[in-house]
Motif scaffolding. Structure first.
Motif, PDB file in Angstrom:
ATOM      1  N   GLU A 134       0.838  -1.204   0.000  1.00 10.92           N
ATOM      2  CA  GLU A 134       0.000   0.000   0.000  1.00 10.92           C
ATOM      3  C   GLU A 134       0.871   1.252   0.000  1.00 10.92           C
ATOM      4  O   GLU A 134       0.618   2.192  -0.747  1.00 10.92           O
ATOM      5  CB  GLU A 134      -0.897   0.039   1.242  1.00 10.92           C
ATOM      6  CG  GLU A 134      -2.062  -0.902   1.221  1.00 10.92           C
ATOM      7  CD  GLU A 134      -2.846  -0.862   2.526  1.00 10.92           C
ATOM      8  OE1 GLU A 134      -2.805   0.167   3.246  1.00 10.92           O
ATOM      9  OE2 GLU A 134      -3.492  -1.862   2.842  1.00 10.92           O
ATOM     10  N   ALA A 135       1.890   1.249   0.848  1.00 11.04           N
ATOM     11  CA  ALA A 135       2.778   2.410   0.939  1.00 11.04           C
ATOM     12  C   ALA A 135       3.529   2.625  -0.365  1.00 11.04           C
ATOM     13  O   ALA A 135       3.659   3.760  -0.838  1.00 11.04           O
ATOM     14  CB  ALA A 135       3.756   2.222   2.099  1.00 11.04           C
ATOM     15  N   GLU A 136       4.018   1.546  -0.968  1.00 11.60           N
ATOM     16  CA  GLU A 136       4.729   1.664  -2.240  1.00 11.60           C
ATOM     17  C   GLU A 136       3.823   2.228  -3.327  1.00 11.60           C
ATOM     18  O   GLU A 136       4.255   3.050  -4.140  1.00 11.60           O
ATOM     19  CB  GLU A 136       5.256   0.293  -2.676  1.00 11.60           C
ATOM     20  CG  GLU A 136       6.418  -0.195  -1.850  1.00 11.60           C
ATOM     21  CD  GLU A 136       6.810  -1.628  -2.165  1.00 11.60           C
ATOM     22  OE1 GLU A 136       6.100  -2.315  -2.945  1.00 11.60           O
ATOM     23  OE2 GLU A 136       7.819  -2.073  -1.619  1.00 11.60           O
ATOM     24  N   GLU A 137       2.568   1.807  -3.343  1.00 15.97           N
ATOM     25  CA  GLU A 137       1.631   2.302  -4.343  1.00 15.97           C
ATOM     26  C   GLU A 137       1.343   3.793  -4.137  1.00 15.97           C
ATOM     27  O   GLU A 137       1.222   4.540  -5.101  1.00 15.97           O
ATOM     28  CB  GLU A 137       0.348   1.488  -4.309  1.00 15.97           C
ATOM     29  CG  GLU A 137       0.549   0.089  -4.856  1.00 15.97           C
ATOM     30  CD  GLU A 137      -0.629  -0.841  -4.640  1.00 15.97           C
ATOM     31  OE1 GLU A 137      -1.562  -0.488  -3.891  1.00 15.97           O
ATOM     32  OE2 GLU A 137      -0.617  -1.937  -5.222  1.00 15.97           O
ATOM     33  N   LYS A 138       1.256   4.224  -2.887  1.00 15.11           N
ATOM     34  CA  LYS A 138       1.038   5.645  -2.610  1.00 15.11           C
ATOM     35  C   LYS A 138       2.240   6.469  -3.071  1.00 15.11           C
ATOM     36  O   LYS A 138       2.078   7.531  -3.661  1.00 15.11           O
ATOM     37  CB  LYS A 138       0.777   5.866  -1.122  1.00 15.11           C
ATOM     38  CG  LYS A 138      -0.584   5.398  -0.682  1.00 15.11           C
ATOM     39  CD  LYS A 138      -0.786   5.607   0.797  1.00 15.11           C
ATOM     40  CE  LYS A 138      -2.123   5.065   1.244  1.00 15.11           C
ATOM     41  NZ  LYS A 138      -2.317   5.198   2.698  1.00 15.11           N
ATOM     42  N   VAL A 139       3.437   5.962  -2.791  1.00 16.33           N
ATOM     43  CA  VAL A 139       4.650   6.674  -3.209  1.00 16.33           C
ATOM     44  C   VAL A 139       4.728   6.715  -4.731  1.00 16.33           C
ATOM     45  O   VAL A 139       5.050   7.746  -5.320  1.00 16.33           O
ATOM     46  CB  VAL A 139       5.907   6.011  -2.605  1.00 16.33           C
ATOM     47  CG1 VAL A 139       7.179   6.569  -3.239  1.00 16.33           C
ATOM     48  CG2 VAL A 139       5.933   6.212  -1.096  1.00 16.33           C
ATOM     49  N   VAL A 173      -3.004   5.064  -9.558  1.00 16.47           N
ATOM     50  CA  VAL A 173      -2.107   3.936  -9.752  1.00 16.47           C
ATOM     51  C   VAL A 173      -2.878   2.877 -10.520  1.00 16.47           C
ATOM     52  O   VAL A 173      -4.002   2.541 -10.166  1.00 16.47           O
ATOM     53  CB  VAL A 173      -1.624   3.376  -8.398  1.00 16.47           C
ATOM     54  CG1 VAL A 173      -0.772   2.139  -8.604  1.00 16.47           C
ATOM     55  CG2 VAL A 173      -0.857   4.433  -7.642  1.00 16.47           C
ATOM     56  N   GLU A 174      -2.286   2.385 -11.594  1.00 18.27           N
ATOM     57  CA  GLU A 174      -2.955   1.363 -12.404  1.00 18.27           C
ATOM     58  C   GLU A 174      -3.267   0.142 -11.579  1.00 18.27           C
ATOM     59  O   GLU A 174      -2.485  -0.255 -10.722  1.00 18.27           O
ATOM     60  CB  GLU A 174      -2.072   0.982 -13.588  1.00 18.27           C
ATOM     61  CG  GLU A 174      -1.920   2.084 -14.604  1.00 18.27           C
ATOM     62  CD  GLU A 174      -1.064   1.647 -15.776  1.00 18.27           C
ATOM     63  OE1 GLU A 174      -1.021   0.448 -16.069  1.00 18.27           O
ATOM     64  OE2 GLU A 174      -0.456   2.539 -16.396  1.00 18.27           O
ATOM     65  N   GLY A 175      -4.422  -0.432 -11.798  1.00 15.51           N
ATOM     66  CA  GLY A 175      -4.824  -1.645 -11.104  1.00 15.51           C
ATOM     67  C   GLY A 175      -5.526  -1.413  -9.794  1.00 15.51           C
ATOM     68  O   GLY A 175      -5.881  -2.348  -9.097  1.00 15.51           O
ATOM     69  N   LEU A 176      -5.740  -0.154  -9.426  1.00 14.48           N
ATOM     70  CA  LEU A 176      -6.438   0.132  -8.162  1.00 14.48           C
ATOM     71  C   LEU A 176      -7.797   0.695  -8.428  1.00 14.48           C
ATOM     72  O   LEU A 176      -8.109   1.337  -9.313  1.00 14.48           O
ATOM     73  CB  LEU A 176      -5.652   1.119  -7.296  1.00 14.48           C
ATOM     74  CG  LEU A 176      -4.337   0.588  -6.754  1.00 14.48           C
ATOM     75  CD1 LEU A 176      -3.676   1.641  -5.886  1.00 14.48           C
ATOM     76  CD2 LEU A 176      -4.535  -0.659  -5.941  1.00 14.48           C
TER      77      LEU A 176
END
Length: 80
Positions: A55-60, A77-80
């Motif tokens: 989750e954190a990586e996707e936010k960054v 973010v793609e895929g969310l």
């Protein structure tokens, strides 16, 4: 061992609980049946930590930077 459901734990709580589980298992002074329960809980905690990190990586990854290198906003973010 905390009774808090794993899916309600923050990353920090899950990591601390996982470290406690690993410590108990490494000591080797836990009866077999309890060791199995600890191992299962450890697997759940590891999964929770991995999910929170993702989750954190996707936010960054969603933060966009301007030409000056400063954050200008976020993008989906793609895929969310």
């Amino acid at each position: 061992m905390s009774d808090k459901p794993v899916d309600k734990m923050s990353f920090e709580e899950a990591m601390a609980a996982l470290e406690a589980v690993v410590g108990q298992l490494e000591r080797g002074d836990v009866p077999l049946e309890e060791s199995i329960k600890l191992y299962e809980r450890g697997a759940e905690l590891k999964k929770r930590c991995e999910a929170k990190l993702k989750e954190a990586e996707e936010k960054v990854a969603a933060i966009t930077l301007g030409e000056d290198g400063q954050p200008t906003g976020t993008k989906p973010v793609e895929g969310l």
